[in-house]
Design a protein around this motif. Structure first.
Motif: not given
Length: 198
Positions: A119-123, A194-198
């Motif tokens: 996810e972008s937030s994790l990257r 995870r799809r909802e958060k990405s």
């Protein structure tokens, strides 16, 4: 916050239940099995530490542990992407070295996080690890409010917990690749979340 704690708790439960089901079927002569158990163990301990630190108001201190969890989850996914035996041997060799900073200097892990579709937030976590920010908040010592303006505000607890829970789901997915059918409790819900958060 309860929802994010619940995600992390479900991930830990999935790991515990899955490894319990596997039991003696885990082959510790196999480097893939071995490294995944190492990473699972450290990830559960790290998530416990994050929850404990945050419960005592230490969000900033929890960030250091969150970085460890980030490394563990990314290692796990990367090992299981392909050439798992070779990559597991590389991981086992890497964690025995004193210098874990070399990969970060080369921007290797942030590129791998993007490649593995984190996810972008994790990257963003992997990018920030290369240039650590200094966070602070008041209330640790008398009169520290006078220097508050010099530092970045502490991240909010729900954000840290949510991030930790998402990292844990990546680890569960790596375990599920190696041992399909043993880590089923979390698989569908984590993919959806995870799809909802990405």
């Amino acid at each position: 916050m309860n929802e994010t704690i619940s995600l992390m708790a479900r991930a830990k439960a999935a790991i515990d239940n899955g490894l319990s089901r596997l039991g003696k079927d885990i082959d510790f002569s196999n480097p893939v099995d071995s490294i995944l158990v190492v990473f699972a163990s450290r990830s559960v301990a790290s998530s416990n530490a994050i929850a404990l630190l945050i419960s005592h108001g230490h969000e900033i201190e929890a960030l250091s542990v969150l970085r460890t969890l980030a490394i563990l989850s990314l290692w796990s996914r990367w090992v299981m992407e392909k050439d798992s035996a070779v990559r597991a041997e590389e991981a086992l060799s890497e964690i025995s070295k004193l210098d874990w900073e070399a990969p970060w200097r080369e921007n290797l892990w942030s590129a791998r996080a993007a490649h593995l579709d984190f996810e972008s937030s994790l990257r963003q976590i992997f990018i920030e690890i290369q240039s650590l920010k200094f966070y602070s908040k008041t209330g640790s010592v008398p009169w520290d409010h006078g220097v508050e303006k010099y530092f970045l505000a502490a991240p909010q607890a729900p954000v840290i917990l949510e991030t930790a829970g998402l990292f844990m789901t990546h680890l569960v997915e790596a375990l599920d690749v190696q041992w399909p059918g043993y880590f089923t409790e979390l698989k569908e819900i984590t993919k959806r979340q995870r799809r909802e958060k990405s």
